[in-house]
Design an enzyme around this catalytic site. Structure first.
Site, PDB file in Angstrom:
ATOM      1  CG  ASP A  88      -2.420   0.767   1.461  1.00  0.00           C
ATOM      2  OD1 ASP A  88      -1.975   2.241   0.464  1.00  0.00           O
ATOM      3  OD2 ASP A  88      -3.311   0.748   2.343  1.00  0.00           O
ATOM      4  CG  ASP A  99      -4.576   5.186   0.336  1.00  0.00           C
ATOM      5  OD1 ASP A  99      -3.447   4.391  -0.048  1.00  0.00           O
ATOM      6  OD2 ASP A  99      -5.119   5.505   1.101  1.00  0.00           O
ATOM      7  CG  HIS A 159      -9.971   6.895   2.466  1.00  0.00           C
ATOM      8  ND1 HIS A 159      -8.497   7.989   2.299  1.00  0.00           N
ATOM      9  CD2 HIS A 159      -9.778   5.902   2.405  1.00  0.00           C
ATOM     10  CE1 HIS A 159      -7.883   7.292   1.894  1.00  0.00           C
ATOM     11  NE2 HIS A 159      -8.124   5.670   1.447  1.00  0.00           N
ATOM     12  CG  HIS A 167      -8.214   8.027   5.827  1.00  0.00           C
ATOM     13  ND1 HIS A 167      -6.087   7.850   6.069  1.00  0.00           N
ATOM     14  CD2 HIS A 167      -8.041   6.903   5.112  1.00  0.00           C
ATOM     15  CE1 HIS A 167      -6.185   6.693   5.780  1.00  0.00           C
ATOM     16  NE2 HIS A 167      -6.562   6.299   5.221  1.00  0.00           N
ATOM     17  CD  GLU A 192      -8.515   2.175   1.712  1.00  0.00           C
ATOM     18  OE1 GLU A 192      -7.120   1.255   1.887  1.00  0.00           O
ATOM     19  OE2 GLU A 192      -8.079   3.083   2.255  1.00  0.00           O
ATOM     20  CD  GLU A 287      -6.732   2.707  -0.822  1.00  0.00           C
ATOM     21  OE1 GLU A 287      -4.997   1.694  -0.392  1.00  0.00           O
ATOM     22  OE2 GLU A 287      -6.525   3.399  -0.117  1.00  0.00           O
TER      23      GLU A 287
HETATM   24 MN    MN Z   1      -6.475   4.251   1.223  1.00  0.00          MN
HETATM   25 MN    MN Z   2      -3.779   2.931   1.155  1.00  0.00          MN
END
Ligand code: MN
Ligand code: MN
Length: 301
Positions: A88, A99, A159, A167, A192, A287
């Site tokens: 990630d 992200d 998010h 977030h 995600e 994600e």
């Molecule tokens: Mn995330």
């Molecule tokens: Mn992430």
């Protein structure tokens, strides 16, 4: 009606391109026998050499660790061939954050789990458009996970992303939670799906490697002041790894850890413990960061 958002589209796309390339680079580094610390540092170097800052430390969570494991300084952990590894990562250009994540089952022993998370992401993305309720996206993720015989992780999800905060705003569930909040055109979000062989819930694990400055109240000790100054100067309000301080600061690991404790106590630092699947089920995650459009979405990563 499209609202004004706080990202710079060109900077965001540049960060997104670097993120996508970094995921490709991660696949070349994450091999059985490789040290987790070398893999994380290799990915972080790639992102920085590509003209971006880190949005957060590279997370390399293994098996029932769902998120927030980044290697520690001198970490002895090595990738095993049966491991299920979540990579990630996020790149940052000024205040523009991305992200994204993928999962590796190196010997394909758990490829069905990995594919379920990928299919859940694909199906979820095909539903993203302005006016769509977040619970419908969650429902699609849940349906896809269950179709393959797995559970979605209910207390993790997608998010909104703002310039200060990875977030921010909306929570996009991984199941139908009944939340009819609608996506808006132009909104920057991460989707995600997490799927697991376990019960579908994460809980705090015993270790913490990732922190973030949330306030700059002056601490009592000289060392804690140094740590606060170093972190605000180098990472602003974005998450950082303990190993970054240990390799970047001239004070001892012991004093750094002590200072972090002091800064947590006075409310300057938030800690992000490793998140572990409650029943120790294996976890896969996929994600992407996208911009919500009127008829679909634009994938940034
Ligand atoms: Mn995330
Ligand atoms: Mn992430």
């Amino acid at each position: 009606m499209m609202e004004e958002y706080d990202y710079d589209i060109n900077e965001l796309k540049a960060a997104g391109k670097v993120s996508a390339l970094a995921m490709g680079h991660a696949r070349t580094l994450a091999k059985p026998g490789a040290k987790l610390e070398d893999v994380a540092q290799g990915i972080e170097k790639f992102i920085k050499d590509s003209g971006c800052d880190m949005a957060f430390p590279v997370n390399l969570s293994t098996d029932s660790e769902a998120a927030h494991y980044t290697p520690e300084h001198g970490d002895a952990r090595v990738i095993g061939e049966n491991d299920v590894i979540k990579v990630d990562l996020g790149a940052r250009r000024n205040t523009n954050l991305t992200d994204c994540a993928f999962t590796l089952s190196l010997n394909n022993k758990y490829s069905k789990l990995v594919e379920a998370s990928e299919e859940a992401l694909e199906n979820a993305l095909s539903m993203v458009k302005s006016g769509r309720s977040v619970c419908d996206i969650g429902g699609e993720i849940e349906k896809t996970a269950r179709k393959h015989g797995f559970n979605p992780i209910k207390n993790l999800g997608g998010h909104g992303i703002s310039e200060e905060d990875l977030h921010a705003g909306k929570f996009i569930p991984n199941f139908n939670n009944g939340d009819s909040t609608q996506l808006k055109e132009g909104e920057l979000i991460a989707i995600e799906p997490f799927v697991t062989t376990g019960v579908g819930q994460v809980t705090d694990g015993s270790t913490t490697q990732i922190y973030q400055i949330i306030s700059t109240r002056m601490p009592r000790s000289q060392e804690a002041r140094q740590v606060l100054e170093f972190c605000t100067g180098n990472y602003s309000t974005y998450p950082f790894a303990l190993r970054w301080l240990i390799s970047g600061m001239k004070i001892s690991e012991f004093m750094i850890r002590k200072s972090i404790s002091e800064l947590i106590t006075i409310g300057d630092i938030e800690a992000f413990p490793v998140l572990v699947e409650k029943s120790k089920g294996l976890v896969a995650q996929s994600e992407k960061t996208v911009i919500v459009g009127s008829e679909g979405c634009t994938v940034i990563t």
